[in-house]
Structure formats: C-alpha cells, structure tokens
Design a protein around this motif. Structure first.
Motif, PDB file in Angstrom:
ATOM      1  N   TYR A 145       0.847  -1.178   0.000  1.00  0.00           N
ATOM      2  CA  TYR A 145       0.000   0.000   0.000  1.00  0.00           C
ATOM      3  C   TYR A 145       0.890   1.238   0.000  1.00  0.00           C
ATOM      4  O   TYR A 145       2.056   1.181   0.388  1.00  0.00           O
ATOM      5  N   LEU A 182      -4.017   0.606  -2.402  1.00  0.00           N
ATOM      6  CA  LEU A 182      -3.372  -0.670  -2.706  1.00  0.00           C
ATOM      7  C   LEU A 182      -2.649  -0.557  -4.034  1.00  0.00           C
ATOM      8  O   LEU A 182      -3.256  -0.218  -5.051  1.00  0.00           O
ATOM      9  N   GLU A 196      -8.754  -3.633   2.274  1.00  0.00           N
ATOM     10  CA  GLU A 196      -7.809  -3.169   3.282  1.00  0.00           C
ATOM     11  C   GLU A 196      -8.113  -3.779   4.645  1.00  0.00           C
ATOM     12  O   GLU A 196      -7.187  -4.124   5.396  1.00  0.00           O
TER      13      GLU A 196
END
Length: 126
Positions: A37, A47, A110
């Motif tokens: 990330y 990302l 995430e």
C-alpha cells in the motif's frame, strides 16, 4: 503473529527505479497474501500491488507495466520493483499481510489485512 519490515525506500529522480523489500517473520506459514500500500498525507491509503500464496498478482491501474511484485519464499521476503517512477508515486509505502481470510485471487480489501509494517518513504523528484 507476523512481523513485517520494509526497506529500500529513498529519493530517486523521475524515470528512475527502486526496489522495496518486505521481510516477514513469525508465523509466516499463516500468510495468504502480501500487499503493498502507499499513502500520501491527506489521502486514503491505496493498494498498489499484491501477491497471494498461490502466486496470483494484483496491480493497481496506476502502476501496471511499471511495478512488479515478486516473492522469495526461502527468504520470506516480498519485493516491489518500481520502474519508470513518477513524482506522483511519492508516498510512504507499507507492506501488509493477510492471514485470517482467504481469497482465490490476490485482491483483498484493506480490512482483510491483519499485519502491517512500519512503512518506508519513497520520494520521486521531477
């Protein structure tokens, strides 16, 4: 528990290259995927690339053709080779590991990532 340590960040001119490393330790057998990330101040974490234990790869559109994610299982290390760098690639880069969720692809949300490294700064000058 898994520990992640990033390295390889730095200052580079536009058009240059850097290779980031993410060294994993601890319960590495539990890792299903590792992602990279990046985050700039005031913006959401993005990302960039991910690789699954099955070898699947994911790339954000913004880095396709320029970045390559790979892994060395013997060293428990994942690499992010970044070529043709642009000033907009400037960010703090984090590696993260998924251990408690499984997907057939390399794409995870995430919130699926369980462990995070401390980050490494990448600065691309114009």
């Amino acid at each position: 528990q898994v520990q992640l340590v990033e390295s390889g960040g730095g200052l580079v001119q536009a058009g240059g290259s850097l290779r980031l490393s993410c060294a994993a330790s601890g319960s590495t057998f539990s890792i299903n995927a590792i992602g990279w990330y990046r985050q700039v101040p005031g913006k959401q974490r993005e990302l960039v690339a991910a690789i699954s234990s099955g070898g699947y790869r994911y790339y954000a559109d913004s880095v396709k053709g320029r970045f390559t994610i790979s892994r060395d299982n013997a060293k428990n290390t994942v690499y992010l080779q970044m070529n043709s760098l642009k000033p907009e690639d400037t960010a703090v880069y984090y590696c993260a590991a998924v251990a408690n969720y499984y997907s057939a692809s390399a794409y995870y949300r995430e919130n699926d990532y369980d462990y995070w490294g401390q980050g490494t700064q990448v600065t691309v000058s114009s």
